[in-house]
Design a protein around this motif. Sequence first.
Motif, PDB file in Angstrom:
ATOM      1  N   THR A 194       0.877  -1.194   0.070  1.00  0.00           N
ATOM      2  CA  THR A 194      -0.139  -0.149   0.042  1.00  0.00           C
ATOM      3  C   THR A 194       0.766   1.416   0.046  1.00  0.00           C
ATOM      4  N   ASN A 195       1.853   1.006   0.760  1.00  0.00           N
ATOM      5  CA  ASN A 195       2.930   2.392   0.800  1.00  0.00           C
ATOM      6  C   ASN A 195       3.539   2.665  -0.306  1.00  0.00           C
TER       7      ASN A 195
ATOM      8  N   GLY B 260       1.152   3.950  -3.066  1.00  0.00           N
ATOM      9  CA  GLY B 260       0.936   5.593  -2.658  1.00  0.00           C
ATOM     10  C   GLY B 260       2.029   6.242  -3.407  1.00  0.00           C
ATOM     11  N   ARG B 261       3.513   5.681  -3.111  1.00  0.00           N
ATOM     12  CA  ARG B 261       4.423   6.430  -3.641  1.00  0.00           C
ATOM     13  C   ARG B 261       4.575   6.628  -5.161  1.00  0.00           C
TER      14      ARG B 261
ATOM     15  N   LEU C 287       2.040   6.288  -7.321  1.00  0.00           N
ATOM     16  CA  LEU C 287       0.751   7.209  -7.735  1.00  0.00           C
ATOM     17  C   LEU C 287       1.066   8.617  -7.679  1.00  0.00           C
ATOM     18  N   GLY C 288       1.745   8.885  -6.504  1.00  0.00           N
ATOM     19  CA  GLY C 288       2.136  10.285  -6.187  1.00  0.00           C
ATOM     20  C   GLY C 288       3.141  10.705  -7.401  1.00  0.00           C
TER      21      GLY C 288
ATOM     22  N   ASN D 121      -7.157   5.025  -8.476  1.00  0.00           N
ATOM     23  CA  ASN D 121      -6.857   6.379  -8.860  1.00  0.00           C
ATOM     24  C   ASN D 121      -8.095   7.195  -9.012  1.00  0.00           C
TER      25      ASN D 121
END
Length: 629
Positions: A59-60, A63-64, A66-67, A167
Amino acid sequence: MYNKFIFFHNNKIYYYIIGGYCLLASLGFYFYSNIGNYEERLKNLLLSQTISGVENASTNIIGRMLGESPKFVYENLINRTLREKNENRISDLLNDDILSVYVLYLKEKQLFYLFDASKEDRGEVNELYGPAQEYLFEQARQNKKTKIFTQPSIDELGFTLVKPIINNNRTIAFLVLDYKESSLATLSSLLNTSVTTLIYAIAFSLLTLLLFISYMFRIQYIKHQMYRNPLTNTLNRVYLTDNYDKIDFKAYYIALVDLDFFKRVNNLYGQRNGDKILISIIRRITTLLKDEDKLIQYGGEEFLLLIAKKGMSEHLFKHLLEDIRALIEATNFQVKSDRFSLTISIGALLQTELEKSLQDAIHKADTALYKSKHNGRNCVSYFDLTQPERIYRENLKEMIESDKLVCYYQPIKRLKDRTLHHYEALLRIEDGDSVIFPDRILPAIEDSYLYSYLTKKIIDYNIKILRMDTQMRISINLSADDLINDSIISLLSQNSDLSTRIYIEILETKSIDYKRVERSIQKLKLLGFKICIDDFGSGYSNLNHLLNLSIDYLKIDGSIIKEILHDKRAYSIVKTFSLFSQENNIEVIAEFIDNQEIIDVLVGFGIDYGQGFYFSQAKPYIDLEHHKK
C-alpha cells in the motif's frame, strides 16, 4: 400423582439443561457437516493474516508510485526509466515465500503486463496476461478490495494476491504477488491442524458436558430416590429434614394425618401386614391430591400433607380433608379372613403465610391434630389462635427450647447398706420461681413432635453432666416410642463411651411394638447400656411381656410398694415379681420407699435396690451430696 417421570416433574430445570445440551449438540453437528465452508473461510482468514505485512508495505509503495505519476498507466508505458524505478520498488516485496511480483493494467477488459519485478519468467510490458481466475480480478476491480486465490493447477504456485491500484476512485491496475507452493503447504498444514483441533475440542467438550450432566442427574436421582418410599413413591422424613429451608411453605396449606390406634393393627396382624395396609391407605389418599401437592411420611403412621394453595380456596381445602377422612373411614381392609375399618385424625393450619418457619407451621398443625385426638378422633380440627391449650403448649415449647429445662436427681440406693448405686434423672422446667413437673408437661405434648424433641433435650442435658462428672451414673426415662425413634437411638450411639454410666428406663404403656423395641434394646445392650422397665405392675403390664424384652433391671411401681404393709395382694405381687426376677437374673428396684418397715420386707424378698423420700427427694445437680463434697 406419582409416576416414573416425577423426578423431572419436580425438577423442571433439568428439562432446560437437556434442551440446552441438545441445542449445543445440534450446533456441533451442523458445524461438522459444514466443515468445508468453515475451512475455506478459515483458510482465507489465515491467508489474510499471512499477507497482512506484505499488503501494508505494498500500500505504501503504491502510494508513492501514484504520487509521482498521476497518469500511472500511461506514464509507465512510455517511460522506461520510470518502469525500472517502480520495478525496483516492488522488488522490495520479494522474499522466500513470494515467487514473483508484477503490475497489470486493464485494457478493453483484458489484462496486460505493465512492469514485472519477478526473478524468473518475467512478463514484458504490454504482454497479455491470461489468469485462470479472471472473475476474481473483476471482483477486485468492482469492490476495490484485495483478493486472494489459490493456484492448484500451476506448479510451484501456492496462492496469488491481487491488490487493486485505485486512482480517482477507479481501479486502473493491479499489483499481483504469486506465493510459492511451500508457503501454501505450510498454511494448509496449519489449517488442517487447526480444523482437526477444533473438531476434537468441540467433540471433547460435548462429551465432557454429557458426562457431567449424566453424573449430575445420577447424583440428584439417587438423592431423589433416597427421599422416597419405593413402595408408594411418597416423600419421607429425610426429604423434610434436608429441605426445611427450601420449601416455600407459605404457598401450601399444611395438615397432619394420623391413623387412629394403628399400633393395634401391627400388634394383632404383624408389622408386614401393617405396612401393606399403610401402603393401601397412602395410595388412596394420593388419588385425591394434585401434582403440586406433597405427601410426606412424617412418622410410622403419621403423614404430613402440603396442599398447594394455587387454585385451592380454604373452603375447598376443608372439603378435601373431609373427603380424605371419609374415604379412609369407608374403606374395608382385609388381612387373611379378617375384615375391619380404620379411621384417621387430621390437624390442619390454614394461615401458613403468618408463620416464620415450616417447623412452626407443622407444630401448629400438630396442635390441631392433638385437639382432634382429644375430641374422640376420626375428625378434622384446625389450629385456633384463641385455644387456651395451644397457648400453654406454645409456652411449653418456648421453655423447652430455652435453658429452662433441667433435671432433678433422686438417688437409687442399695437397701442393705444404703450406699448410692445411681441417680434417676427427673424432668423439671424452672419458670422463674416456679417448678413445672412432668404431669403438667408430658400430657400436653404427647403424640406431637415436641415429645421426641424433649427426649433428646433431656439426653443432651444428662450427657453434659456425665462428661463433667466422671463419678456420676444416671438413669434416663424413655418411652417405647422413643426407643423406635432412629434419631434418639443415634444420639445414644454417638455417646456410647458413656454407656456404662447410663441406665435406660422404659416406661411400659398399653401399646408397645415389642419386636421393634427389642431390636433397639439389643442395639443399646451391644453398646454397653443397661435396660430397666419402669413402673412395672401398673396399667397393662404383666410378667409375660418381660419374656419379650432383654432387660437388666425391673422397677416395681410405687403404688404397689407403698401398700405392701397393708394389702396382702400388693405383698404377694411384689414377692412374685422378686422371685421371677431372681430366676431370670434381673435386678429389682422398688419405688416410693418412705419407711424402714418397707425396707425390711423388701430385703426379705431379696430385693436389692430402692428409692423414695425415705432416702432423699429429687434435687438439682448442684445440691447433690456427692457434688457438694
